[in-house]
Design a protein around this motif. Sequence first.
Motif, PDB file in Angstrom:
ATOM      1  N   MET A 135       0.649  -1.290  -0.284  1.00  0.00           N
ATOM      2  CA  MET A 135      -0.293   0.175  -0.318  1.00  0.00           C
ATOM      3  C   MET A 135       1.028   1.367   0.004  1.00  0.00           C
ATOM      4  O   MET A 135       1.997   1.099   0.974  1.00  0.00           O
ATOM      5  N   ASN A 136       0.158   2.367  -1.155  1.00  0.00           N
ATOM      6  CA  ASN A 136       0.979   3.569  -0.266  1.00  0.00           C
ATOM      7  C   ASN A 136       0.920   4.666   0.787  1.00  0.00           C
ATOM      8  O   ASN A 136      -0.088   3.516   1.658  1.00  0.00           O
ATOM      9  N   ARG A 137       0.983   5.804   0.449  1.00  0.00           N
ATOM     10  CA  ARG A 137       1.208   5.964   2.393  1.00  0.00           C
ATOM     11  C   ARG A 137      -0.789   6.900   2.448  1.00  0.00           C
ATOM     12  O   ARG A 137      -0.557   6.400   3.902  1.00  0.00           O
ATOM     13  N   ILE A 138      -0.946   7.363   1.328  1.00  0.00           N
ATOM     14  CA  ILE A 138      -2.502   7.597   1.725  1.00  0.00           C
ATOM     15  C   ILE A 138      -3.405   6.223   2.140  1.00  0.00           C
ATOM     16  O   ILE A 138      -4.946   6.118   2.621  1.00  0.00           O
ATOM     17  N   GLU A 139      -2.547   5.353   1.472  1.00  0.00           N
ATOM     18  CA  GLU A 139      -4.027   3.924   1.869  1.00  0.00           C
ATOM     19  C   GLU A 139      -3.456   3.796   3.076  1.00  0.00           C
ATOM     20  O   GLU A 139      -4.031   3.085   3.827  1.00  0.00           O
ATOM     21  N   PHE A 140      -2.642   3.478   3.399  1.00  0.00           N
ATOM     22  CA  PHE A 140      -1.511   3.623   5.214  1.00  0.00           C
ATOM     23  C   PHE A 140      -2.490   4.684   6.196  1.00  0.00           C
ATOM     24  O   PHE A 140      -3.133   3.975   7.102  1.00  0.00           O
ATOM     25  N   MET A 141      -2.417   5.319   6.218  1.00  0.00           N
ATOM     26  CA  MET A 141      -2.718   6.531   7.079  1.00  0.00           C
ATOM     27  C   MET A 141      -4.562   6.746   6.560  1.00  0.00           C
ATOM     28  O   MET A 141      -4.720   6.644   8.565  1.00  0.00           O
ATOM     29  N   LYS A 142      -5.177   6.384   5.823  1.00  0.00           N
ATOM     30  CA  LYS A 142      -6.615   6.106   5.816  1.00  0.00           C
ATOM     31  C   LYS A 142      -6.567   4.953   7.039  1.00  0.00           C
ATOM     32  O   LYS A 142      -8.077   4.887   7.789  1.00  0.00           O
ATOM     33  N   LYS A 143      -6.410   4.129   6.307  1.00  0.00           N
ATOM     34  CA  LYS A 143      -6.361   2.576   7.583  1.00  0.00           C
ATOM     35  C   LYS A 143      -5.738   2.785   9.002  1.00  0.00           C
ATOM     36  O   LYS A 143      -6.838   2.044   9.405  1.00  0.00           O
TER      37      LYS A 143
ATOM     38  N   ILE B 232       7.043   2.570   4.703  1.00  0.00           N
ATOM     39  CA  ILE B 232       5.767   1.753   5.385  1.00  0.00           C
ATOM     40  C   ILE B 232       6.405  -0.005   5.135  1.00  0.00           C
ATOM     41  O   ILE B 232       5.500  -0.040   6.677  1.00  0.00           O
ATOM     42  N   GLU B 233       7.246  -0.097   4.715  1.00  0.00           N
ATOM     43  CA  GLU B 233       7.887  -1.718   4.914  1.00  0.00           C
ATOM     44  C   GLU B 233       8.766  -1.182   7.059  1.00  0.00           C
ATOM     45  O   GLU B 233       8.629  -2.497   7.229  1.00  0.00           O
ATOM     46  N   GLN B 234       9.054  -0.405   7.646  1.00  0.00           N
ATOM     47  CA  GLN B 234       9.588   0.352   9.005  1.00  0.00           C
ATOM     48  C   GLN B 234       8.034  -0.677  10.104  1.00  0.00           C
ATOM     49  O   GLN B 234       8.041  -0.777  10.725  1.00  0.00           O
ATOM     50  N   LEU B 235       7.070   0.483   9.139  1.00  0.00           N
ATOM     51  CA  LEU B 235       6.166   0.459   9.628  1.00  0.00           C
ATOM     52  C   LEU B 235       5.390  -0.577   9.713  1.00  0.00           C
ATOM     53  O   LEU B 235       4.004  -0.894  10.980  1.00  0.00           O
ATOM     54  N   ASN B 236       5.533  -1.511   8.892  1.00  0.00           N
ATOM     55  CA  ASN B 236       5.308  -3.285   9.182  1.00  0.00           C
ATOM     56  C   ASN B 236       3.785  -3.222   8.697  1.00  0.00           C
ATOM     57  O   ASN B 236       3.325  -3.311   7.794  1.00  0.00           O
ATOM     58  N   SER B 237       2.814  -2.297   8.851  1.00  0.00           N
ATOM     59  CA  SER B 237       1.755  -2.064   8.900  1.00  0.00           C
ATOM     60  C   SER B 237       0.445  -1.507   9.899  1.00  0.00           C
ATOM     61  O   SER B 237       0.944  -1.137  10.744  1.00  0.00           O
ATOM     62  N   PRO B 238      -0.947  -1.312   8.916  1.00  0.00           N
ATOM     63  CA  PRO B 238      -1.663   0.229   9.905  1.00  0.00           C
ATOM     64  C   PRO B 238      -1.923  -0.551  11.641  1.00  0.00           C
ATOM     65  O   PRO B 238      -1.849   0.042  12.592  1.00  0.00           O
ATOM     66  N   GLU B 239      -2.410  -1.524  11.496  1.00  0.00           N
ATOM     67  CA  GLU B 239      -2.774  -2.685  12.277  1.00  0.00           C
ATOM     68  C   GLU B 239      -1.305  -2.716  13.498  1.00  0.00           C
ATOM     69  O   GLU B 239      -1.866  -2.038  14.995  1.00  0.00           O
ATOM     70  N   LYS B 240      -0.366  -2.198  13.286  1.00  0.00           N
ATOM     71  CA  LYS B 240       0.865  -2.150  14.170  1.00  0.00           C
ATOM     72  C   LYS B 240       1.126  -1.706  14.580  1.00  0.00           C
ATOM     73  O   LYS B 240       1.056  -1.647  15.794  1.00  0.00           O
ATOM     74  N   VAL B 241       0.732  -0.266  13.826  1.00  0.00           N
ATOM     75  CA  VAL B 241       0.824   1.066  14.640  1.00  0.00           C
ATOM     76  C   VAL B 241      -0.208   1.222  15.490  1.00  0.00           C
ATOM     77  O   VAL B 241      -0.111   1.596  16.013  1.00  0.00           O
ATOM     78  N   ALA B 242      -0.997   0.295  15.223  1.00  0.00           N
ATOM     79  CA  ALA B 242      -2.761   1.654  15.748  1.00  0.00           C
ATOM     80  C   ALA B 242      -2.744   0.671  17.479  1.00  0.00           C
ATOM     81  O   ALA B 242      -2.634   1.193  18.197  1.00  0.00           O
TER      82      ALA B 242
END
Length: 235
Positions: free
Chosen positions: A2-10, A46-56
């Motif tokens: 996913m790109n930045r926009i998709e990542f931040m929306k999720k 995005i790769e470092q953050l892993n996933s939106p779920e992980k960040v949340a």
Amino acid sequence: MMNRIEFMKKLEMLLQDISESERKEAIQYYNDYFDDAGVENEGMIIEQLNSPEKVAQTIKAGLNEEGENGEFSENGFTDSRFEDKKEVINESKSDQRNQSYTKQNETKKDDTLKIILIVLGCLLAIPVGLPILCTAGGLLIGFVSAVIGILIAVLATTVGLILGGIGLIGVGIVKMVAAPPAGLVIVGGGLIMLAIGILFLLLSIWIMTKAIPYIFKGITDLFRKIFNKKGEKAV
């Protein structure tokens, strides 16, 4: 990926169960992190953050005081995993700007040096090239003047012969009344002069329509070849 926009929306959707102010601070934090990293590093972040779920999960754990990475302070939400990386990214960008500035200065110096060398080359070529140019120009002017002079002489001869022939024919005709043999001789001489004048007239026309354009074309082609050879040698 996913790109930045998709990542931040999720991520924003996954943070719907925390307070609005805390959600805004967390979203703002990660948006700033993406901005600091730059578009070219978006995939790496995005790769470092892993996933939106992980960040949340990290954000919520920090709010519940169960995590070690994220926390809310008087300055807002921070994630200790990325603070050092921000400094590295900023330092990298600063180095890139310095390198770009250095290259621009080097390019300007090279351009200045080229201009100086061209000017010096022109100055050194003047003592040699100027006499040659003046000589060539003098020869060209002399040649053109000679051609024009020949043309004027031929035209003047043509006019003289035609007018003289016509005059002799008129005199011969008058003379034939008193002395026919002498009149015939004079008329014959006038006809000969008129014929020669007509030949000179044809010669004048040929010079103006054929010879002069051919000569000037030859001169133009000669100069073109000379300058083309100089250009090829320079290359």
